[in-house]
Write a protein that holds these residues in place. Structure first.
Motif, PDB file in Angstrom:
ATOM      1  N   ASN A 151       4.703  -0.400  -1.864  1.00 51.56           N
ATOM      2  CA  ASN A 151       3.990  -0.950  -3.020  1.00 51.56           C
ATOM      3  C   ASN A 151       4.195  -0.015  -4.204  1.00 51.56           C
ATOM      4  OD1 ASN A 151       1.997   1.131  -3.191  1.00 51.56           O
ATOM      5  ND2 ASN A 151       0.863   0.175  -1.526  1.00 51.56           N
ATOM      6  N   PRO A 152       3.817  -0.430  -5.418  1.00 51.68           N
ATOM      7  CA  PRO A 152       4.156   0.354  -6.606  1.00 51.68           C
ATOM      8  C   PRO A 152       3.734   1.809  -6.522  1.00 51.68           C
ATOM      9  CG  PRO A 152       3.338  -1.772  -7.274  1.00 51.68           C
ATOM     10  CD  PRO A 152       3.215  -1.727  -5.783  1.00 51.68           C
ATOM     11  N   ILE A 153       2.553   2.072  -5.978  1.00 51.55           N
ATOM     12  CA  ILE A 153       2.102   3.464  -5.931  1.00 51.55           C
ATOM     13  C   ILE A 153       2.952   4.259  -4.962  1.00 51.55           C
ATOM     14  CG2 ILE A 153       0.177   4.957  -5.384  1.00 51.55           C
ATOM     15  CD1 ILE A 153      -1.687   2.964  -6.400  1.00 51.55           C
ATOM     16  N   GLN A 154       3.287   3.666  -3.848  1.00 47.05           N
ATOM     17  CA  GLN A 154       4.133   4.371  -2.889  1.00 47.05           C
ATOM     18  C   GLN A 154       5.524   4.592  -3.465  1.00 47.05           C
ATOM     19  OE1 GLN A 154       3.618   1.476   0.163  1.00 47.05           O
ATOM     20  NE2 GLN A 154       2.391   2.848   1.424  1.00 47.05           N
ATOM     21  N   ARG A 155       5.992   3.579  -4.243  1.00 46.81           N
ATOM     22  CA  ARG A 155       7.301   3.746  -4.867  1.00 46.81           C
ATOM     23  C   ARG A 155       7.305   4.988  -5.755  1.00 46.81           C
ATOM     24  NH1 ARG A 155       7.737  -2.147  -5.701  1.00 46.81           N
ATOM     25  NH2 ARG A 155       7.002  -1.984  -7.843  1.00 46.81           N
TER      26      ARG A 155
END
Lengths: 413, 403
Positions: free
Chosen positions: A322-326
């Motif tokens: 997800n965006p934060i993990q990216r």
């Protein structure tokens, strides 16, 4: 066939040989340049000495001719004299009064500057990271707000911002008679006072527990992280380590008899007593530096994230992050490499810009030096000292960052 | 950029609603952010708006217009400033016309931007003169555009324009030198310091960069030491040193071998100019050094093989490429220099920021720091922002990063 003798060149005279030799030419040119520079410096320094002598001041009172090698003696006696001026605030618990020496005043200046610089660097980095990432947010409103912040505060001079924060914001706080009390903290035009924790009996014992807790936490983290790598099962190394630390520290706190006393600030007359006090000057300098430098850091962060090939983001999304993990696992680690050099530049700029504190009478290094020069008239040695201090700091910061940079570099095959 | 995987049947299809959904409310987290941002914006806009429109007293700015813009410039000599303004407007129009084409949109925007300016100026002579300079700008632009489209020898015209800029610089200095520099102030002083600093630090910076890359060790060491020292020290300290020491160093009447060596009287503005130039030259040198490293070494070798001397290699091959590559960074440095002129406050010069403080020190306007500082901040912001926008356009025109 006979070989015709090649025509012989006329041999050059000795001087002409020297004259046309490239190396000799270069040496002569550099010698001329060096002589010119030395002559210029000589003229300027002798002028300085003569002019200062006219008003009865020695330009270089700290240097004396002495009989034996190396023929000059350096003594900075005036630094040992009584200062005679007070300094409004000191950092890191350094005690200073008007009876201390000029050297102590100088140290206070350095510590004050370090305090504002270190806190400013931390806060500015956080603000810059948030603003830089926000500018790239798919949320239109958030990215526009970040853009407005960056464009507004980047184009106004720092000094204007500093004076604005000081005179139009901080000094407009209510007078101390009508101070605002909230959560044990007090705020007024004299600054902010926060409750502090003071060490009482048993603090030594508790620090032992803290050390043990730290070691245990590191051990737990290593253990769990290795297990996670080996087996692939989630073992939450950070949470476990944090939990271990908290448990041991809390246990030790209770066993040592709660060795912390909360020091609540009170209003006494026209000032605060107790607690941690943040002066309005410090607050103004800090806010201005953080807000201003934050914009530049935001631009650096944004530039470096944009420099990461788009394919990385797409691949990370395809893998299911997800965006934060990216951001956390793919983008930021790579961006860090690009961010480092300009970021160190901004840290240096922040430290140098802290000298603007002189305009709001925050007793940083430059302000203290100015007062000392006014009182002793020893402009030259103090300015040299000032230059050396700033240069040392710049060089140290560059060195540290170079080391970090070389650790982060992509290993070249 | 966000990969929006789930578009359910409830996604609105048409226009604004769809845009809002995608950009503001695409997920729960996003929606929370949006709501929070709207709340923050509402709060800030309300506070700022209330201050600017209701509780602020803008009289302080109105009454002290003169101080803000020209300091204590004597009335009798004001014509000099107007000559300079007209000269610059004319040249600006000619430059724009010869080099680029303004989109038709620029004119209504310009007109709209002038409305608050004229409201601010009020009426009277100043308004007439300002209107005149705007008219001159427009006429110059039209004339230059016509020449560029129809006339011959565009390059000759462009060269004349460039030379005119240099001449105008000299004329400005000549005109202003008749007035005691202690009377220069406000925006006038800021612009003069900035322009002189920019124009003077550029060649020095290039020389320093070339010196740092030189093969002569003595020169290289000297340039490196100079650059590192100037970059390691805050500007305030350089200004302070220039203020204190330069007169001591240069004003003594000294002669060697019968020839006068020093004996130069420097007033405060000149000292500020020298300090700003010396400081900025180091930063320009660092930027140009980066540009020099971009030029492929093969070009220099090929030029040497062709028999070109060092001066020609530098002037025709290395510097054009190097400088073009670092234009964004250079303009950034010039914008910083413009902002840093506010620091000459420490030498007692009354540039724009100092004017703001002087204004609020007056009896009638004591509590009005916020208004006065906001006005000054606005002026700085407008100029710096225009410069950065212009630099972005310049990058596009020159194709930086594309070749």
């Amino acid at each position: 066939m006979t070989l015709t003798a090649r025509p012989t060149r006329p041999q050059l005279g000795a001087i002409a040989q020297l004259w046309r030799n490239v190396r000799v030419q270069r040496a002569i040119f550099q010698l001329a340049f060096a002589v010119f520079i030395i002559w210029l410096v000589y003229i300027l320094i002798t002028n300085l000495t003569d002019e200062l002598a006219k008003i009865d001041l020695e330009a270089f009172p700290f240097v004396e001719r002495s009989g034996d090698f190396p023929f000059v003696k350096v003594h900075l006696d005036f630094l040992g004299q009584r200062a005679g001026f007070g300094i409004k605030e000191t950092s890191f618990g350094f005690d200073y009064s008007a009876n201390d020496r000029y050297a102590d005043a100088y140290v206070v200046g350095v510590l004050n500057m370090l305090r504002v610089a270190l806190i400013g660097i931390v806060l500015a980095t956080v603000l810059g990271l948030v603003a830089g990432i926000a500018r790239l947010s798919p949320n239109w409103l958030v990215s526009k707000i970040a853009t407005v912040y960056v464009e507004t505060f980047r184009n106004v001079p720092l000094l204007v911002q500093l004076i604005f924060w000081y005179t139009a914001v901080v000094l407009q706080a209510p007078p101390i008679g009508e101070a605002i009390h909230a959560l044990g903290a007090i705020m007024s035009v004299k600054g902010v006072a926060l409750p502090a924790a003071n060490a009482t009996d048993g603090f030594g014992l508790w620090s032992v527990f803290l050390a043990v807790a730290l070691v245990a936490a590191i051990g737990v983290w290593l253990n769990r992280a290795r297990r996670q790598q080996r087996t692939g099962r989630a073992s939450y190394p950070w949470w476990s380590a944090a939990g271990t630390f908290v448990v041991i520290a809390a246990g030790g706190f209770i066993l040592a008899g709660t060795p912390l006393a909360i020091d609540r600030p009170q209003v006494e007359g026209t000032s605060y007593a107790g607690g941690v006090q943040i002066s309005p000057e410090f607050a103004a300098v800090l806010i201005a530096l953080v807000v201003y430098t934050g914009t530049f850091i935001a631009e650096i962060v944004r530039g470096s994230i944009l420099a990461i090939p788009k394919g990385q983001t797409e691949a990370a999304a395809a893998v299911g992050l997800n965006p934060i993990q990216r951001l956390r696992f793919v983008i930021l680690p790579q961006a860090l490499r690009i961010i480092m050099p300009p970021l160190t530049n901004q840290y240096l700029n922040l430290t140098k810009n802290s000298s603007l504190a002189v305009f709001v009478a925050y007793p940083d290094l430059f302000q203290v030096s100015r007062v000392t020069v006014n009182q002793t008239g020893q402009a030259v040695p103090i300015v040299i000292l000032l230059l050396l201090t700033y240069l040392t700091m710049s060089l140290l910061t560059s060195l540290i960052m170079n080391v970090i940079n070389s650790r982060l570099k992509v290993p070249s095959s | 950029m966000a990969v929006n995987a789930t578009a359910s049947s409830r996604t609105p299809v048409a226009g604004a609603a769809r845009w809002a959904h995608e950009n503001l409310f695409s997920s729960v987290a996003n929606s929370v952010l949006t709501v929070g941002s709207i709340a923050l914006m509402a709060f800030l806009v309300y506070q700022v708006g209330r201050f600017v429109l209701v509780s602020a007293d803008w009289q302080v700015v109105e009454t002290n217009r003169r101080l803000f813009f020209i300091g204590r410039f004597p009335d009798a000599e004001l014509w000099r400033v107007w000559v300079i303004v007209y000269m610059v407007s004319g040249l600006a129009g000619v430059t724009l016309g010869l080099w680029s084409r303004l989109p038709w949109l620029a004119w209504p925007v310009l007109g709209l931007a002038l409305v608050p300016v004229f409201l601010f100026i009020g009426g009277g002579e100043v308004a007439l003169l300002t209107a005149g300079s705007v008219a001159l700008f427009t006429l110059a632009y039209l004339a230059a555009r016509t020449w560029a489209v129809r006339g011959r020898s565009l390059s000759l015209a462009r060269n004349i324009a460039l030379v005119s800029w240099l001449l105008s610089f000299a004329v400005t200095m000549y005109l202003l030198s008749a007035v005691d520099s202690r009377l220069w102030g406000g925006l006038l002083l800021t612009m003069i310091l900035a322009v002189v600093g920019i124009v003077a630090s550029f060649p020095f910076g290039v020389l320093l960069a070339l010196g740092r890359a030189s093969t002569f060790p003595v020169i290289r060491i000297f340039c490196t030491v100079y650059i590192e020292v100037m970059r390691g020290v805050p500007l305030v300290i350089v200004l302070f040193m220039a203020f204190f020491f330069l007169p001591l160093m240069l004003e003594a009447d000294r002669s060697m071998l019968g020839l006068p060596v020093t004996g130069i009287d420097l007033d405060v503005v000149q000292r500020a100019m020298i300090a700003l130039t010396m400081f900025s030259a180091a930063y320009v040198a660092e930027i140009v050094r980066g540009g020099l490293q971009i030029v492929p070494r093969g070009q220099v070798e090929a030029a040497e093989a062709l028999g070109l001397g060092t001066a020609r290699i530098l002037g025709l091959i290395v510097l054009p490429q190097a400088l073009r590559a670092v234009i964004p960074a250079l303009v950034g440095q010039f914008i910083s220099l413009f902002k840093d002129t506010s620091l000459v406050l420490i030498m007692g010069l009354t540039e724009l920021l100092a004017a703001a403080r002087i204004v609020t020190a007056q009896q009638d306007f004591i509590g009005k720091q916020a208004e006065s500082l906001l006005f000054v901040a606005l002026i700085y912001w407008l100029i710096a922002f225009s410069m950065s926008r212009a630099s972005q356009r310049l990058e596009q025109t020159l194709g930086v990063g594309e070749r």
